[in-house]
Design a protein around this motif. Sequence first.
Motif, mmCIF file in Angstrom:
data_model
loop_
_atom_site.group_PDB
_atom_site.id
_atom_site.type_symbol
_atom_site.label_atom_id
_atom_site.label_comp_id
_atom_site.label_asym_id
_atom_site.label_seq_id
_atom_site.Cartn_x
_atom_site.Cartn_y
_atom_site.Cartn_z
ATOM 1 N N PRO A 521 -10.909 -8.575 -2.869
ATOM 2 C CA PRO A 521 -9.788 -8.876 -2.335
ATOM 3 C C PRO A 521 -8.943 -7.686 -1.880
ATOM 4 C CG PRO A 521 -9.641 -9.245 -4.711
ATOM 5 C CD PRO A 521 -10.968 -8.855 -4.482
ATOM 6 N N ARG A 522 -8.665 -7.581 -0.572
ATOM 7 C CA ARG A 522 -7.769 -6.344 0.027
ATOM 8 C C ARG A 522 -6.769 -6.809 0.376
ATOM 9 N NH1 ARG A 522 -13.445 -5.521 0.912
ATOM 10 N NH2 ARG A 522 -14.251 -3.606 0.522
ATOM 11 N N ALA A 523 -5.679 -6.534 -0.065
ATOM 12 C CA ALA A 523 -4.324 -6.847 0.502
ATOM 13 C C ALA A 523 -4.088 -6.732 1.904
ATOM 14 C CB ALA A 523 -3.173 -5.998 -0.457
ATOM 15 N N PHE A 524 -3.666 -7.252 2.640
ATOM 16 C CA PHE A 524 -3.589 -7.206 4.039
ATOM 17 C C PHE A 524 -2.635 -5.924 4.450
ATOM 18 C CE2 PHE A 524 -1.793 -9.260 8.406
ATOM 19 C CZ PHE A 524 -2.935 -8.776 8.896
ATOM 20 N N PHE A 525 -3.355 -5.191 5.211
ATOM 21 C CA PHE A 525 -2.724 -3.649 5.307
ATOM 22 C C PHE A 525 -1.692 -3.836 6.476
ATOM 23 C CE2 PHE A 525 -3.014 0.816 6.060
ATOM 24 C CZ PHE A 525 -2.826 1.317 4.564
ATOM 25 N N LYS A 526 -0.420 -4.198 6.255
ATOM 26 C CA LYS A 526 0.603 -4.219 6.997
ATOM 27 C C LYS A 526 1.736 -4.095 6.237
ATOM 28 C CE LYS A 526 2.137 -7.371 10.702
ATOM 29 N NZ LYS A 526 1.899 -8.668 11.528
ATOM 30 N N GLY A 527 2.993 -3.831 7.197
ATOM 31 C CA GLY A 527 4.273 -4.011 6.713
ATOM 32 C C GLY A 527 4.493 -3.136 5.294
ATOM 33 N N GLN A 528 5.115 -3.527 4.522
ATOM 34 C CA GLN A 528 5.387 -2.816 3.009
ATOM 35 C C GLN A 528 4.070 -2.361 2.600
ATOM 36 O OE1 GLN A 528 4.984 -4.041 -0.292
ATOM 37 N NE2 GLN A 528 6.312 -2.365 -1.254
ATOM 38 N N ILE A 529 3.090 -3.279 2.438
ATOM 39 C CA ILE A 529 1.802 -3.002 1.695
ATOM 40 C C ILE A 529 1.439 -1.579 2.504
ATOM 41 C CG2 ILE A 529 -0.590 -3.561 1.380
ATOM 42 C CD1 ILE A 529 0.432 -6.164 0.501
ATOM 43 N N ALA A 530 1.231 -1.663 3.629
ATOM 44 C CA ALA A 530 0.623 -0.366 4.638
ATOM 45 C C ALA A 530 1.371 0.739 4.094
ATOM 46 C CB ALA A 530 0.651 -0.715 5.913
ATOM 47 N N ALA A 531 2.627 0.702 4.239
ATOM 48 C CA ALA A 531 3.694 1.616 4.152
ATOM 49 C C ALA A 531 3.607 2.276 2.721
ATOM 50 C CB ALA A 531 5.299 1.381 4.361
ATOM 51 N N ARG A 532 3.704 1.329 1.767
ATOM 52 C CA ARG A 532 3.171 1.925 0.243
ATOM 53 C C ARG A 532 2.001 2.485 0.155
ATOM 54 N NH1 ARG A 532 4.901 0.206 -4.899
ATOM 55 N NH2 ARG A 532 4.103 1.868 -6.335
ATOM 56 N N ALA A 533 0.961 1.993 0.633
ATOM 57 C CA ALA A 533 -0.114 2.673 0.547
ATOM 58 C C ALA A 533 -0.275 4.091 1.159
ATOM 59 C CB ALA A 533 -1.266 1.711 1.082
ATOM 60 N N LYS A 534 0.340 4.340 2.156
ATOM 61 C CA LYS A 534 0.355 5.685 2.388
ATOM 62 C C LYS A 534 1.073 6.605 1.587
ATOM 63 C CE LYS A 534 0.448 4.189 7.405
ATOM 64 N NZ LYS A 534 1.332 3.964 8.671
ATOM 65 N N VAL A 535 1.903 6.205 1.006
ATOM 66 C CA VAL A 535 2.606 7.272 -0.044
ATOM 67 C C VAL A 535 2.007 7.219 -1.544
ATOM 68 C CG1 VAL A 535 4.709 7.453 1.327
ATOM 69 C CG2 VAL A 535 4.251 5.673 -0.602
ATOM 70 N N ASP A 536 1.001 6.108 -1.744
ATOM 71 C CA ASP A 536 0.611 6.163 -3.035
ATOM 72 C C ASP A 536 -0.714 5.392 -2.972
ATOM 73 O OD1 ASP A 536 0.010 5.654 -5.719
ATOM 74 O OD2 ASP A 536 1.926 4.589 -6.283
ATOM 75 N N LYS A 537 -1.802 5.957 -2.495
ATOM 76 C CA LYS A 537 -3.188 5.506 -2.479
ATOM 77 C C LYS A 537 -3.833 4.899 -3.562
ATOM 78 C CE LYS A 537 -4.512 8.550 1.400
ATOM 79 N NZ LYS A 537 -5.565 9.739 2.053
ATOM 80 N N GLN A 538 -3.448 5.182 -4.719
ATOM 81 C CA GLN A 538 -4.145 4.905 -6.010
ATOM 82 C C GLN A 538 -3.377 3.362 -5.985
ATOM 83 O OE1 GLN A 538 -5.352 6.475 -9.637
ATOM 84 N NE2 GLN A 538 -3.773 5.385 -10.712
#
Length: 608
Positions: A521-538
């Motif tokens: 299951p991969r969280a939809f890479f958009k909005g807050q999730i995408a922004a957070r993932a860019k600064v914290d890949k783990q």
Amino acid sequence: MKSTYEEQHMAAKKAAPLKKRPKNKGVEVIPWEGTGRTPTEKASEPEVIATDGESKTTFKVLTPPKLYKRPKLTAEAVLKFFPFPKVRDIQKYALEELVKFYNAGAKYVFVEAPVGTGKSGIAVAFARAIEAAGGNTFMVTLTEHLQDQYMRDFAEHGLKALKGRGKYRCDKAGGSCAVGRTLKLKCNDCPYQTAKVQAFAAPHMVCNYHSFLANTGGPGYTRAMEAFEANSTPEDGPAARDVAIWDEAHTMEAFLLEQMGLDVDLSKLGIAIASPLPDTQSDPTPYFDLLKGQILPAVEKELKATVDPNERERLELFQLAALSALSRRETDDWVPERPELRGGQLDPSRFIMKPLKVAAYGPQLHGWADFNIFMSGTILSAWQMVMNLGLDADAGEHIVVPSPFPAKNRPIFATRLDMTFKSRDESWPIAFKLIDRLMTLHAKDKGMLLVPSNAMLDAIKKGLSPANAVRIITASGDTRLKKYQEHIDSRSPTVLAAPGMWEGADLKGDASRFQIIPAIPRAFFKGQIAARAKVDKQWYRWLNYTKFLQGTGRSIRDENDFAATYVLDQDLLIEAERDDSLIPAWCREAIIDGLPKLPEVAKPGRVR
């Protein structure tokens, strides 16, 4: 078995030190520690006064008082309070480690224990020992269902439950106590107030996350000590407790994000505004301007016009959440999101605002206890939890409990298909044929099909052979629980197909002897999730594998249970082989590279 906490977080701590929560603009923030207050002194002082900057609305925020002196415990004494006739070795180990870290002065401990470990027994034993030493506890779980389970199993040990106002009936209002509040009714025997007084007076107060936050500290405001408003005042006692035990702790960040964010749906609010919603999904400024200039005035106008108490309650709650968001406009990093309708166009009535991170608000949950126990089967990374919840990296420990189930009873067969969306044309048809053959392999067994989306489930169902297509029971949307029960009750070898049952489903015994997970299951890479993932890949890896690991526990519920899990996504094997893998050892030991020999099936037919 030793704590691995220090090894996991020391290097990361140097690279990414925790940041203290910034002061709100124009708001005096008084630290919780070092106030010099004793538990018998007034809990109403000091306080934080917060406003939205321009309106006359004021929120009073009570801060937790200094806590009781911590009593010493012994492992032998704690084990005497175990609520069941027999304590397992892994439960004994977890309790011994908890006592050791508690006596050593730790402020919190992560207890990572897989499904079937018996975490509730560990929690109740420790709580009863604290009570015997003169203390008290909060016991907080994810849902009302789990809250009811605690009460059903352990009420005899002094537990008292507290739910939200809307879960208690007010006869005068002809509805819930939430309606009664909107009508400003004063009831001498209010069931909600009675439940609060009893819960705060009990040695063990059992809440779900929503009811806990509503009665201690909320987003920008508080209802702390509200338990005493019916018969006494906040000065009669502090809201803080010696110990807080957090069940399903991996969900705490997501819960805080939901509470600290804002979901604006103009159609549900029943209001109209002159301007269209902004198109940007990066700049929060136009959304805040719209919220302040048009939406809140329209809500206020609607509040004055409506006489329906249920409608007033809904509008007032939105108004409070919106004012809270405005009060944090300058202190949080906000990410706007515009949900899409079918066809890809933006919903013209809705936008969502979320903070990039909510670690600063973690103390609104865990700040009310001297010692916190965070329990979950999927901590995965202690350091990530520290960052998510705003904890002091030097103040905690991490206990890892192995799975109580033999690996041979829970094999995880994995393939090396690329199941990402970009490879759907090549890999998905192969995976769907494998699903058909796996279902044929288990033709006489009940099972579960865990999919990351309804779109993938629809594609799978279209490619199944007729014999397997009729076995599928789809559990989604409003009929999810009904279909779940239909699968449980059926005498046929049905397969529960569920896009949203990665947590909570209990398919013990013959209810599921196999489970198929086509894709991680991969969280939809958009909005807050995408922004957070860019600064914290783990963090993005942690988010996905936390959900995956929860899913693997749906079909094996005790030591005598057995079920096979089939994962068709190569990412599982890639993650398991990483030096910094998030897959715990107890799960890695069950992973098998490849599938068993599968039977051929008839050519897929048309599914109606």
